[in-house]
Design a protein around this motif. Sequence first.
Motif, mmCIF file in Angstrom:
data_model
loop_
_atom_site.group_PDB
_atom_site.id
_atom_site.type_symbol
_atom_site.label_atom_id
_atom_site.label_comp_id
_atom_site.label_asym_id
_atom_site.label_seq_id
_atom_site.Cartn_x
_atom_site.Cartn_y
_atom_site.Cartn_z
ATOM 1 N N LEU A 294 -3.256 4.261 -9.413
ATOM 2 C CA LEU A 294 -3.334 3.125 -8.496
ATOM 3 C C LEU A 294 -3.631 1.877 -9.308
ATOM 4 O O LEU A 294 -4.441 1.916 -10.245
ATOM 5 C CB LEU A 294 -4.440 3.322 -7.453
ATOM 6 N N LEU A 295 -2.975 0.754 -8.960
ATOM 7 C CA LEU A 295 -3.238 -0.529 -9.607
ATOM 8 C C LEU A 295 -4.192 -1.341 -8.750
ATOM 9 O O LEU A 295 -3.984 -1.483 -7.539
ATOM 10 C CB LEU A 295 -1.947 -1.320 -9.811
ATOM 11 N N LEU A 296 -5.217 -1.896 -9.380
ATOM 12 C CA LEU A 296 -6.228 -2.685 -8.684
ATOM 13 C C LEU A 296 -6.258 -4.104 -9.244
ATOM 14 O O LEU A 296 -6.022 -4.322 -10.443
ATOM 15 C CB LEU A 296 -7.620 -2.071 -8.866
ATOM 16 N N GLY A 297 -6.590 -5.067 -8.396
ATOM 17 C CA GLY A 297 -6.857 -6.429 -8.842
ATOM 18 C C GLY A 297 -5.737 -7.048 -9.656
ATOM 19 O O GLY A 297 -4.554 -6.936 -9.342
ATOM 20 N N ASP A 298 -6.122 -7.733 -10.753
ATOM 21 C CA ASP A 298 -5.159 -8.445 -11.584
ATOM 22 C C ASP A 298 -4.093 -7.518 -12.153
ATOM 23 O O ASP A 298 -2.964 -7.950 -12.427
ATOM 24 C CB ASP A 298 -5.874 -9.148 -12.740
ATOM 25 N N ALA A 318 -10.347 -2.659 -4.717
ATOM 26 C CA ALA A 318 -11.175 -1.558 -5.208
ATOM 27 C C ALA A 318 -11.825 -0.807 -4.050
ATOM 28 O O ALA A 318 -11.895 0.427 -4.050
ATOM 29 C CB ALA A 318 -12.245 -2.100 -6.154
ATOM 30 N N ARG A 319 -12.279 -1.557 -3.068
ATOM 31 C CA ARG A 319 -12.899 -0.916 -1.894
ATOM 32 C C ARG A 319 -11.855 -0.096 -1.131
ATOM 33 O O ARG A 319 -12.131 1.035 -0.706
ATOM 34 C CB ARG A 319 -13.531 -1.982 -0.993
ATOM 35 N N PHE A 320 -10.661 -0.667 -0.964
ATOM 36 C CA PHE A 320 -9.607 0.070 -0.265
ATOM 37 C C PHE A 320 -9.256 1.350 -1.014
ATOM 38 O O PHE A 320 -9.129 2.424 -0.408
ATOM 39 C CB PHE A 320 -8.353 -0.796 -0.133
ATOM 40 N N ALA A 321 -9.059 1.239 -2.331
ATOM 41 C CA ALA A 321 -8.705 2.404 -3.132
ATOM 42 C C ALA A 321 -9.773 3.476 -3.034
ATOM 43 O O ALA A 321 -9.474 4.672 -2.889
ATOM 44 C CB ALA A 321 -8.488 1.997 -4.587
ATOM 45 N N ALA A 322 -11.033 3.058 -3.106
ATOM 46 C CA ALA A 322 -12.138 4.014 -3.024
ATOM 47 C C ALA A 322 -12.138 4.730 -1.677
ATOM 48 O O ALA A 322 -12.380 5.940 -1.600
ATOM 49 C CB ALA A 322 -13.463 3.298 -3.256
ATOM 50 N N GLU A 323 -11.862 3.990 -0.608
ATOM 51 C CA GLU A 323 -11.847 4.609 0.718
ATOM 52 C C GLU A 323 -10.757 5.666 0.815
ATOM 53 O O GLU A 323 -10.984 6.752 1.368
ATOM 54 C CB GLU A 323 -11.649 3.521 1.784
ATOM 55 N N PHE A 324 -9.578 5.382 0.275
ATOM 56 C CA PHE A 324 -8.502 6.382 0.291
ATOM 57 C C PHE A 324 -8.869 7.593 -0.557
ATOM 58 O O PHE A 324 -8.603 8.737 -0.185
ATOM 59 C CB PHE A 324 -7.194 5.767 -0.200
ATOM 60 N N LEU A 325 -9.480 7.353 -1.715
ATOM 61 C CA LEU A 325 -9.853 8.455 -2.593
ATOM 62 C C LEU A 325 -10.965 9.311 -2.000
ATOM 63 O O LEU A 325 -10.931 10.542 -2.088
ATOM 64 C CB LEU A 325 -10.295 7.903 -3.956
ATOM 65 N N ASP A 343 -1.068 13.143 -2.711
ATOM 66 C CA ASP A 343 -0.203 12.042 -3.133
ATOM 67 C C ASP A 343 0.314 11.254 -1.934
ATOM 68 O O ASP A 343 0.357 10.020 -1.951
ATOM 69 C CB ASP A 343 0.985 12.587 -3.936
ATOM 70 N N ALA A 344 0.710 11.960 -0.894
ATOM 71 C CA ALA A 344 1.213 11.289 0.307
ATOM 72 C C ALA A 344 0.136 10.412 0.927
ATOM 73 O O ALA A 344 0.403 9.304 1.398
ATOM 74 C CB ALA A 344 1.709 12.329 1.312
ATOM 75 N N HIS A 345 -1.098 10.927 0.908
ATOM 76 C CA HIS A 345 -2.208 10.168 1.473
ATOM 77 C C HIS A 345 -2.517 8.942 0.617
ATOM 78 O O HIS A 345 -2.660 7.830 1.143
ATOM 79 C CB HIS A 345 -3.444 11.062 1.571
ATOM 80 N N LEU A 346 -2.603 9.115 -0.700
ATOM 81 C CA LEU A 346 -2.947 8.002 -1.577
ATOM 82 C C LEU A 346 -1.839 6.961 -1.638
ATOM 83 O O LEU A 346 -2.112 5.775 -1.892
ATOM 84 C CB LEU A 346 -3.260 8.521 -2.983
ATOM 85 N N SER A 347 -0.595 7.359 -1.409
ATOM 86 C CA SER A 347 0.510 6.399 -1.438
ATOM 87 C C SER A 347 0.354 5.352 -0.353
ATOM 88 O O SER A 347 0.917 4.251 -0.452
ATOM 89 C CB SER A 347 1.851 7.119 -1.291
#
Length: 447
Positions: A294-298, A318-325, A343-347
């Motif tokens: 996953l790519l975060l921020g800049d 970062a908060r969104f990514a953490a929530e999905f993870l 993978d389907a969920h994290l996509s």
Amino acid sequence: MKVLIVGAGPAGSTAAYYLAQSGIDVTVLEKTSFPREKVCGDGLTPRAVREIQKLGLPHSVSEGWRRNKGLRLIAGGRTIELPWPEVADFPTYGLIRTRLGFDESLARHAQSAGAVVLERHSVTSALTAEDGRVIGARASILDESGRKTGETRDFHADVVLAADGNSTRTAVSLGMHKRDDRPLGVAVRTYFTSPRHDDDWMEGWLELPGKSGKPLPGYGWVFGVGDGTSNVGLGILNSSKEFGKLDYKQVLREWTAGMPAEWGFTPDNQVGEIRGAALPMGFNRTPHYSPGLLLLGDAGGMVSPFNGEGISYAMESARFAAEFLIDASSRSASAGWSTHDADAHLSRYADYVRDQWGSHFTLGRLFASLIGKPAVMKLALRTGMPIPVLMRFVVRMLANLTDPSARGFEDRVIRVLEMLVPATSNTSPASVRTPAGTDSAVSATTS
């Protein structure tokens, strides 16, 4: 689940805090050691302050944080002060904190939650499985002076979060190139010892008068740090015809040379060198999700084309990514939950980010294109600056400070504008690559 994060800036440390707090095994690789400097205006809008509050990160004056009331805008011989708006979802104050202290505070906060932060680990490439899935990263170990020791180390994980900024070696090693259909900015800044260090407003210059009286390209800022110094800098967009052709450090010198002597923005009062950095805007590196990454921020170009703000979007992503993870981690404990399901969920992270800011960034791209034309910019300022109510609306739109329920008139107008434009895509067409010379032009003017 084991998560590896590349970069301990605002995005990386924010994600590390949430993941570690939830009990997930998380390691952060940071190429430098704290405290370390980063090129930035050091200004945090209420959007960024909201993320700081959500993290529970202390930010008192006694710990080096300085609150501000809002924006002071200067253009066309006029000055207008606009307090931060009262919006239900955001605080009514901004903050100033140098990245020297801010980034270390975030990293230590993540450590306090249980994250492992390894400093002087410079990631050179992602590690992939035979099917192309990202399974970790390779890092060069640096000594205390920042030089390579010759030692490398491989780190493996179920998921890697690239939070390594605009240069993002992680994504580049996988062939994820910058997109030339997105705005790009350059910012340069320095510090001056100044009596203006305790200013209660974040000051933005929408026109830059040069020493000769001829307007300079770009926009500028003066932010009082509160420690006896002011952060003074300027930014320019690639929509300007001068982009890549100027020595931006010299432009900053010419601008400050024309300021009142009592402000102290002189070479004798300068603290540190003039430093610069590129601002990757409007999702300029994609896709934001690929198997295992996953790519975060800049690293994902999550800087607003409206105002160059990146910290708030870095922390939010970062908060969104953490929530999905965290959700994926809890689901993986259930029977029948496979890697394909994960993978389907994290996509969905990529789609969620696009839904949050895609339309706003599209409007920002149009805005960036317009203000790159001096005649349009001059007309807009001449029309808008005498009308405070209009400028308050502009500030809310530029800083993305709207009520999600769209109850107020300004919120409804912004919502309609965003509905009228397509959301900026965060998928990556195969034909998009960085145009030759772009990186070198930016590097030559900011190094």
